[in-house]
Each structure stands twice: as C-alpha cells, then as structure tokens.
Write a protein that holds these residues in place. Sequence first.
Motif, PDB file in Angstrom:
ATOM      1  N   GLU A 123      11.135   7.313  -2.957  1.00 35.97           N
ATOM      2  CA  GLU A 123      11.781   6.090  -3.427  1.00 35.97           C
ATOM      3  C   GLU A 123      12.479   5.343  -2.297  1.00 35.97           C
ATOM      4  OE1 GLU A 123      14.207   5.025  -7.486  1.00 35.97           O
ATOM      5  OE2 GLU A 123      14.866   6.768  -6.325  1.00 35.97           O
ATOM      6  N   ASP A 124      13.007   6.093  -1.306  1.00 35.44           N
ATOM      7  CA  ASP A 124      13.752   5.453  -0.213  1.00 35.44           C
ATOM      8  C   ASP A 124      12.856   4.953   0.923  1.00 35.44           C
ATOM      9  OD1 ASP A 124      12.934   7.790   0.952  1.00 35.44           O
ATOM     10  OD2 ASP A 124      14.937   8.523   1.474  1.00 35.44           O
ATOM     11  N   GLY A 125      11.542   4.989   0.736  1.00 38.08           N
ATOM     12  CA  GLY A 125      10.625   4.485   1.756  1.00 38.08           C
ATOM     13  C   GLY A 125      10.175   5.524   2.760  1.00 38.08           C
ATOM     14  N   THR A 126      10.605   6.777   2.570  1.00 34.30           N
ATOM     15  CA  THR A 126      10.156   7.856   3.450  1.00 34.30           C
ATOM     16  C   THR A 126       8.759   8.305   3.036  1.00 34.30           C
ATOM     17  OG1 THR A 126      12.424   8.611   3.757  1.00 34.30           O
ATOM     18  CG2 THR A 126      10.680  10.172   4.305  1.00 34.30           C
ATOM     19  N   LEU A 161       7.197   9.801   8.241  1.00 33.27           N
ATOM     20  CA  LEU A 161       7.181   8.403   8.642  1.00 33.27           C
ATOM     21  C   LEU A 161       8.168   7.639   7.776  1.00 33.27           C
ATOM     22  CD1 LEU A 161       3.293   7.891   8.601  1.00 33.27           C
ATOM     23  CD2 LEU A 161       4.664   8.722  10.509  1.00 33.27           C
ATOM     24  N   SER A 162       8.517   6.443   8.219  1.00 32.83           N
ATOM     25  CA  SER A 162       9.417   5.599   7.433  1.00 32.83           C
ATOM     26  C   SER A 162       8.882   4.176   7.401  1.00 32.83           C
ATOM     27  CB  SER A 162      10.829   5.596   8.039  1.00 32.83           C
ATOM     28  OG  SER A 162      11.420   6.871   7.921  1.00 32.83           O
ATOM     29  N   LEU A 163       9.081   3.520   6.259  1.00 30.01           N
ATOM     30  CA  LEU A 163       8.719   2.114   6.144  1.00 30.01           C
ATOM     31  C   LEU A 163       9.852   1.247   6.675  1.00 30.01           C
ATOM     32  CD1 LEU A 163       7.095   2.225   2.598  1.00 30.01           C
ATOM     33  CD2 LEU A 163       5.920   2.103   4.794  1.00 30.01           C
ATOM     34  N   VAL A 164       9.678  -0.051   6.648  1.00 26.11           N
ATOM     35  CA  VAL A 164      10.703  -0.953   7.181  1.00 26.11           C
ATOM     36  C   VAL A 164      11.978  -0.847   6.347  1.00 26.11           C
ATOM     37  CG1 VAL A 164       9.043  -2.556   8.171  1.00 26.11           C
ATOM     38  CG2 VAL A 164       9.746  -2.846   5.804  1.00 26.11           C
ATOM     39  N   LYS A 165      13.093  -1.316   6.902  1.00 24.90           N
ATOM     40  CA  LYS A 165      14.406  -1.133   6.269  1.00 24.90           C
ATOM     41  C   LYS A 165      14.480  -1.742   4.869  1.00 24.90           C
ATOM     42  CE  LYS A 165      16.410  -5.230   8.523  1.00 24.90           C
ATOM     43  NZ  LYS A 165      17.501  -5.723   9.381  1.00 24.90           N
ATOM     44  N   GLU A 166      13.633  -2.733   4.601  1.00 25.11           N
ATOM     45  CA  GLU A 166      13.634  -3.357   3.283  1.00 25.11           C
ATOM     46  C   GLU A 166      13.272  -2.354   2.192  1.00 25.11           C
ATOM     47  OE1 GLU A 166      12.409  -7.703   1.493  1.00 25.11           O
ATOM     48  OE2 GLU A 166      11.999  -7.142   3.550  1.00 25.11           O
ATOM     49  N   ALA A 167      12.427  -1.375   2.533  1.00 28.44           N
ATOM     50  CA  ALA A 167      12.047  -0.352   1.560  1.00 28.44           C
ATOM     51  C   ALA A 167      13.240   0.510   1.189  1.00 28.44           C
ATOM     52  CB  ALA A 167      10.928   0.510   2.133  1.00 28.44           C
ATOM     53  N   LYS A 168      14.062   0.826   2.186  1.00 29.59           N
ATOM     54  CA  LYS A 168      15.246   1.645   1.905  1.00 29.59           C
ATOM     55  C   LYS A 168      16.307   0.836   1.162  1.00 29.59           C
ATOM     56  CE  LYS A 168      18.228   5.025   4.125  1.00 29.59           C
ATOM     57  NZ  LYS A 168      18.540   5.745   5.362  1.00 29.59           N
ATOM     58  N   GLU A 169      16.402  -0.429   1.498  1.00 25.45           N
ATOM     59  CA  GLU A 169      17.436  -1.272   0.886  1.00 25.45           C
ATOM     60  C   GLU A 169      17.141  -1.554  -0.582  1.00 25.45           C
ATOM     61  OE1 GLU A 169      19.413  -5.707   1.639  1.00 25.45           O
ATOM     62  OE2 GLU A 169      18.039  -4.827   3.112  1.00 25.45           O
ATOM     63  N   TYR A 170      15.864  -1.838  -0.901  1.00 28.41           N
ATOM     64  CA  TYR A 170      15.509  -2.218  -2.275  1.00 28.41           C
ATOM     65  C   TYR A 170      14.753  -1.122  -3.026  1.00 28.41           C
ATOM     66  CZ  TYR A 170      16.812  -6.953  -0.888  1.00 28.41           C
ATOM     67  OH  TYR A 170      17.501  -8.052  -0.453  1.00 28.41           O
ATOM     68  N   SER A 171      14.439  -0.029  -2.346  1.00 26.66           N
ATOM     69  CA  SER A 171      13.681   1.102  -2.912  1.00 26.66           C
ATOM     70  C   SER A 171      12.210   0.730  -3.116  1.00 26.66           C
ATOM     71  CB  SER A 171      14.272   1.581  -4.237  1.00 26.66           C
ATOM     72  OG  SER A 171      15.598   2.014  -4.044  1.00 26.66           O
ATOM     73  N   PRO A 226       4.436  -0.108  10.206  1.00 31.19           N
ATOM     74  CA  PRO A 226       4.603  -0.803   8.922  1.00 31.19           C
ATOM     75  C   PRO A 226       5.160  -2.209   9.110  1.00 31.19           C
ATOM     76  CG  PRO A 226       6.320   0.852   9.227  1.00 31.19           C
ATOM     77  CD  PRO A 226       5.364   1.035  10.354  1.00 31.19           C
ATOM     78  N   HIS A 227       4.690  -3.138   8.279  1.00 34.89           N
ATOM     79  CA  HIS A 227       5.203  -4.502   8.337  1.00 34.89           C
ATOM     80  C   HIS A 227       5.016  -5.167   6.978  1.00 34.89           C
ATOM     81  CE1 HIS A 227       0.925  -4.788   9.449  1.00 34.89           C
ATOM     82  NE2 HIS A 227       0.943  -5.923   8.777  1.00 34.89           N
ATOM     83  N   LEU A 228       5.767  -6.233   6.750  1.00 34.09           N
ATOM     84  CA  LEU A 228       5.698  -6.952   5.477  1.00 34.09           C
ATOM     85  C   LEU A 228       4.422  -7.794   5.412  1.00 34.09           C
ATOM     86  CD1 LEU A 228       9.376  -8.169   5.155  1.00 34.09           C
ATOM     87  CD2 LEU A 228       8.208  -6.645   3.556  1.00 34.09           C
ATOM     88  N   MET A 229       3.851  -7.868   4.211  1.00 31.97           N
ATOM     89  CA  MET A 229       2.726  -8.763   3.968  1.00 31.97           C
ATOM     90  C   MET A 229       3.278 -10.123   3.526  1.00 31.97           C
ATOM     91  SD  MET A 229       0.040  -6.171   2.082  1.00 31.97           S
ATOM     92  CE  MET A 229      -1.369  -7.234   2.379  1.00 31.97           C
ATOM     93  N   ALA A 230       2.381 -11.044   3.265  1.00 29.93           N
ATOM     94  CA  ALA A 230       2.814 -12.359   2.790  1.00 29.93           C
ATOM     95  C   ALA A 230       3.573 -12.210   1.467  1.00 29.93           C
ATOM     96  CB  ALA A 230       1.606 -13.270   2.605  1.00 29.93           C
ATOM     97  N   ASP A 231       4.556 -13.076   1.257  1.00 28.24           N
ATOM     98  CA  ASP A 231       5.383 -12.993   0.047  1.00 28.24           C
ATOM     99  C   ASP A 231       4.559 -13.461  -1.170  1.00 28.24           C
ATOM    100  OD1 ASP A 231       7.308 -12.967  -1.888  1.00 28.24           O
ATOM    101  OD2 ASP A 231       8.649 -14.416  -0.916  1.00 28.24           O
ATOM    102  N   PRO A 232       4.353 -12.564  -2.160  1.00 29.62           N
ATOM    103  CA  PRO A 232       3.571 -12.986  -3.340  1.00 29.62           C
ATOM    104  C   PRO A 232       4.358 -13.880  -4.291  1.00 29.62           C
ATOM    105  CG  PRO A 232       4.299 -10.720  -3.585  1.00 29.62           C
ATOM    106  CD  PRO A 232       4.730 -11.154  -2.216  1.00 29.62           C
TER     107      PRO A 232
END
Length: 820
Positions: free
Chosen positions: A104-107, A120-130, A161-167
Amino acid sequence: MAPHPTTDWIQLQDRFYRKQEIYSMLWKHMDLSKFMIAGAPYGGPIAMIRDDKKVILLQKQQPVKPTIYLYTSAGKLMEQLQWDKGRIITMGWSESEKLVVVLEDGTIRLYDINGEYTQLSLVKEAKEYSVIDCQIWGTGLVALTGNFKLIVLTNFEEPRPHLMADPGLNEPPHSWTVIPPQYTLSRHVEVLLATGSTILTVDTKESQDQLLQQGPFTKMAVSPNGKFLALFTTDGKLWVVSTDFQKNLSEFATKSQVPPQQLIWCGTDSVVLYWDNLVLMVGPFGDWIKYSYDDAIYLVPEIDGVRVISSDKCEFLQKVPNVTEEIFKIGSTAPAAMLFDALDHFERRSPKADENIRSIRTELIEAVDACTEAAGHEFSQYWQRNLLKAAAFGKAFLESYNADNFVNMCQTLRVLNAVRYYEIGIPITYTQYTRLTPDVLIDRLINRHHHLLALRICEFLKMRTDRVLIHWACAKIKKSTDDEETICHMIVEKLINKPGLSYAEIANTAYKVGQPKLATRLLDYEPRAADQVPLLMSMQEDELALIKAIESGDTDLVYLVMLHLKRKLPLPEFFRIINNKPMACNLFEVYCKQQDLKLLTDFYYQDDRRVESANITILESYEQKDLNERINKLKVALKWYQDDKEHAFEAKAIDENIRLLQTQAQFEKELNQQLVGLPLSETVHKCITTNNHNKANKLKSDFKIPDKRFWWIKLKALAEMRDWAELERLAKSKKSPIGYEPFVEECIKAIQHNEAIKYITKCDPAVRPGLYIKIGDFKAAGQEALALKDIQLLSEIRSKCTDHIIAQELDAYIAQLSSK
C-alpha cells in the motif's frame, strides 16, 4: 490404455476445445476463495496469501501471522514467506519468475522461489497517497494511487518509476488494464481506464478519450498478443474489440449483470469468464461452453490456453491444435489421419494399411510431419508414443526424409515429460516450451533446486552444464552445515572434470555467507584471472590478488591491483607488498615515470636505491623552470652518484652539466642571448655566430672540447654566418684536424664556388677531381685526372662535360694517356 483424445473435446462453432486434467493436487482441503492468488505463466508456481478483505474464522491449525505460500502447479509446497511488512495490494509474477508483491505504501518486493528478495520503491506520491491498485506484466507494473494518478515502472532490473500522463480522474475507474510495451506502436506501456461509459487510453505523454458509449465496463482483459480487448459491461454484455478500438469483433449477452471474478483470454481464440462455481467460455462467433465446479477455482492465462487450479486438481483448457484435430476428428480423411489409421491396421495385420499408405503417397511427408507435431501437443505419454510410432511408420515408406524434426520432437517430449512429473510440477505445453526456450527452462529448474534434472537435460540436449553446476555449488554452500574442508572437497570433486568452469561466483557466494577461507580456497581453482583477482580484492585478500595477477601475466590486471593498493594502503605498506615482486616493481616504475615522479622517488628512497634515485632527480631537474632549483636537483643527483664508485662517469657528467649551466647563465647576462639549457655544442655555436670567439674558446678550454669537434662546430657556424674571411683565417691558423674537404662542402652548400677552390687545392689529390666536378670546373677536374693518369676517371668527366671546347681538351687528355 488412455482414453481417446476426443473424449474431452467440446465443439465451439467450427472449433474444438478440450479440458485435460494434468495433476491431482498434493495440497489438501484448500479453499481458494479465501486467498489472494497469483499464478505464473508457462506452468509456473502459484503464490497464495489469505485475503484480508474476506472474513475468515480462525481455526487451530491456521497461523495467526499472515504467510505467503508458494506452490507448484501440482500443489506441492515450495516455500513459505512469513508476512508482516504491510498490507498487500496485489501480487504477480515477472518474466524471470520472481514474485512481485506491491504494498500500500508503494514498496515493491521481488521474491525468488527460495524466498530471497530485492526491494524497490515507487515515487514519493505513492507513499503520500497510497497505492490502491496495481497491474503487473512480465517486466514491469503500473500502480494507481489514491489521488488517481498512474505510476509506471517498466523494468524491474533497472527501476526508474515515473508518473504517466494525468488521466483527470476524480474517482476510481470501474476497471482497468495495461497493454505491455512490446504490443504498442509507441513501444511504451499503455493503460486502459474504464470511466463513465467510455475508456481512456493513457501513456507517458497524453490521455486520450476513446469516446465510447457502451460502458460502464466492470472488467477488461487484453489478449496474449496485445491485439484484442475483452470488456464486460454493467448490463452483462461481453464485448470484444481491437485494442485500438477500430474494430468491433463480437458481442455476447450473458445472463449475469454481476461482473465475473475473473475475465481472461484462452489463447487468442476465446474469452473465459469465471463466477462462483461457473466457468463460461465464449468463442469468436458467440457460441459458448459452460463448466461447473463445486469449489472455488483460480484461472491462470497462458499463451495457448488457461490453467485451471481447483482444490483437488490442475486442468488445462485449450483450443485443440489443428494437427491434433485433423488426426483424431471423427471421419477425418486428412493424410495424417490416414497414416495414423494405417499404423492401427498394420498392427492388426490388416491389408488396409497398405491401401491407406498408397492413398496418401504424394502427401506422406506432410502426414509424417503432422503426426510428429501432434505428439508434441499431447500430455498423455500413451498418445505421444502412438503418434511418434505413426510418424516412424510413415518414414519407412519415404526414400529420402529429413528426420531432424522427428528426432528433435522425441528429445523435446522427453524433456517435457520430465518437467511435467508431479514432483517437479511444471505443466508446460509444447507451444509454451518453444516460446520459453530450453535455456530459460533450465534456469527455472535450477532456481527451484532441481539441479540433477537440469544437469541431465543439459547433457541430453548437449547444452553447457556450467550454470547448473555453479548454482548447485552456491546452493550447497548456503544450505550445508558441513565444515569448510568437506564443502570444498565436495564441490571440487564435482566440478574438477569441467575445464573452463568459473569458480568466481561460487567463491563470491562463500564470502557473502561468511566463509572467507572457503572462498579463498575455491578461487585457487578459478581458471580466469580476470574473474579471480577482482573477487580477491573485494575479499580484502590484496596481496594474494596481486600474486594471482602477476601469475596471469596480464599487465592491466596487475595495474588494477596496484592502483587499488596504492589508494587503500599507507605508502610504506604498499611498497612492502610490491618490493619482492619484480614484475610489479617494473610496472610500477613505468607508471610513475609517466604519471608521478615524486612517488617513484619515494619508492627508490625507501629501498635505498641511490642510482635510480639520482636518475629520477635528473628527470625532475629538467622539469624545473628556475635555474637554481635545477642546479640544486642536479647537485643532489651528483651526491648520490658520487656515493657509488661504479658510477664515476655519471658523476663527472653531472658535474660538467652543472658547470655548463652556471657558465650559460653568466654568458646569457653578458650576451643577452638564450643559452641556458642548450647542449655544449650549440652553446659554442651560438657564441661563434654572435662573434664571441673568446667565449667559444673559453668553453673549449673549460670543457676540454676535442679539436676535431671544435673545428666542426666553428666551420658550420662561420659558413652559416657566411664569414669567408674568418673561415680562411681558421684554415690557415694551423693544419685542419678534420681535413679540408668539409670546408669545400660547406662552401658548395653556400654556392660559393670561388671560396671552395681555395680549399680544393689543400685536399688530397685523389679527391680533387670529384670536388671540381661538384663546382662544375671540368677542365680543372680533367687536369687533376691527367695528373693521376686515371683514364677511366677522365672518361667519366668527359661524359658529364657539356662544354664543347673543354670536351675537346678532355678527349686530347684521353688520347694522350691511351697512346702510352
């Protein structure tokens, strides 16, 4: 006798499908409905953990702490992973058969079959918003965060890891899936999001609305080849379109508006939907097949079918291969069916066998190939043998037939049957095996520690066995409780007959598990120094690494170790290690002469090598721009040379050099000319060309320049100045120690023939004719030749003379000598 292959066939429009039981599951009383499950493709393992979204009544035998169980397709427990790392969002498998666990925390944790993991870890947004959901494919994943953004990780081996276009979502999508990058035109992953009544296609750059009206879509699945998309709508309709939404392929109305628990593809031909106790397979023309189950099941999509995992068995649902259908289909008159029937008649001694063979004589090769291929698609060994017997029977009637396919299929089936055995539990099909390749299958076997089987398969297929043996040795080191001596003996005994096999990875494993002595001993058997030496360095066995590098004769490797030691150790310790190693010392000296003379001086000093220190000091002196510094360096070198009686010549040369520098400095002030640093001869030359003959004579006297050398210098200097009067005075001052020919030559070079004549008469009579020829005086040359009575020389002069009058005189000289 095994049931006839057509027993479990069910017709769907003009195609047949079959569902074969592969294993009776080894696990007992498994209620799959209570678990979160992830099945790996290509007959891979099954990962299971209790689903925390479902209410479970705890029983005595159930562990309180969550556990991830890894099973084979036959239900054999491979590994248990105690889980206390956080809430799992989803699980999946990578193409290298690593379990991907997304938290859930992006790990992200990637577990191998033996429970070892990398994180591995995803970008900080994954940890911030789950992370609220995730889709995994062979090499990467896409995570959906709590603020409805998409994070993509395309490569587990090189995670970026990086963000995709905002849907632009304000609520979770009804369903979503991904198209892996290998199936998209852009070669980037694309995400399909069902929102409202339409679908958004999102990549790294943009979000595109497909403007559909058939939604909402509660389930979706992309076909194995990435070309088709299956969608389930809220009104219970199954809709199949192309992934670019340009083609509407089929629609099918189910009787349920409840979305299925699983919606997957069976190869690329049909779609399978699963509700509680019901499996519905829908073909491309709207026909369907229904299967009922008493207990919960789990469907694992494969490239050529579906693996059905239930509480008591593992089955494989697939479209019947074309060759199998044409052989076994009731009433088939295909050549392969006739050949298979001919074998049956032959075994019953019926003459109809010959009649069948005659009827397909022109198509017999195709029939043999079809029977061979059909054998590969069978799980039953009974039918495999019968089909291969039919192929072999057909071959006997062919005068020339390339049997490579037949032989390869026999080998392949032995491999497939071995890995399908329930103790191994890899129910891979022939189609999957062809796509996967034997190399990858071997990797999967050794990762599961089936080393003996992997070794036998490698030997059977004539593949290299190195990686199998290396992995076995590494596993032995990790698991064995024996002492280092026993382990080393056991490993070496197994590997000693494998020339060229690398021990580096094995030794590295031993070092990592805390057995450095074992690692060092194993490295003694490593045949490649390039692998051996770096590992010894990482194990802090620096001196041994240097010894091995020297023994290899690889200078680059020796430099690698030496520079590592130089950075790591104090200089005295570094010098101590290389001192008794001649090759290391020589290479170190070469390096220092090019890069660091100061370091080389320190090296010679600690070893009391005075002569070498003096040589280096001389080199350093020439790098000094200040004259006093240069002279001081030379004086140091002079002292070191003077301490060694065998180097008196060098001491004298250095002393003269110091005196020359001091003299040059003095003359430089007086003459206002650049002299310091010039060689002695050039200094004398410079004095003469500036009309400072007294200073030139002083240099001759002080440095005991021999007469010959001094006359040569003066001759060239005066000729350069074109001071012919001074040159003549020099020639008359005393008898020339270098003779007079050099005077002539210098005058000729300056094109001063009249000056040259003055010195020709002083030369030896034998060379005078040649010198006169050089200045073009053929008459004088002829007279000198006549005086020498050399008729041959006269003839040569005559041949070169172009003056008619002088030529007549030369002819008279020749006639005069000829008459005598």
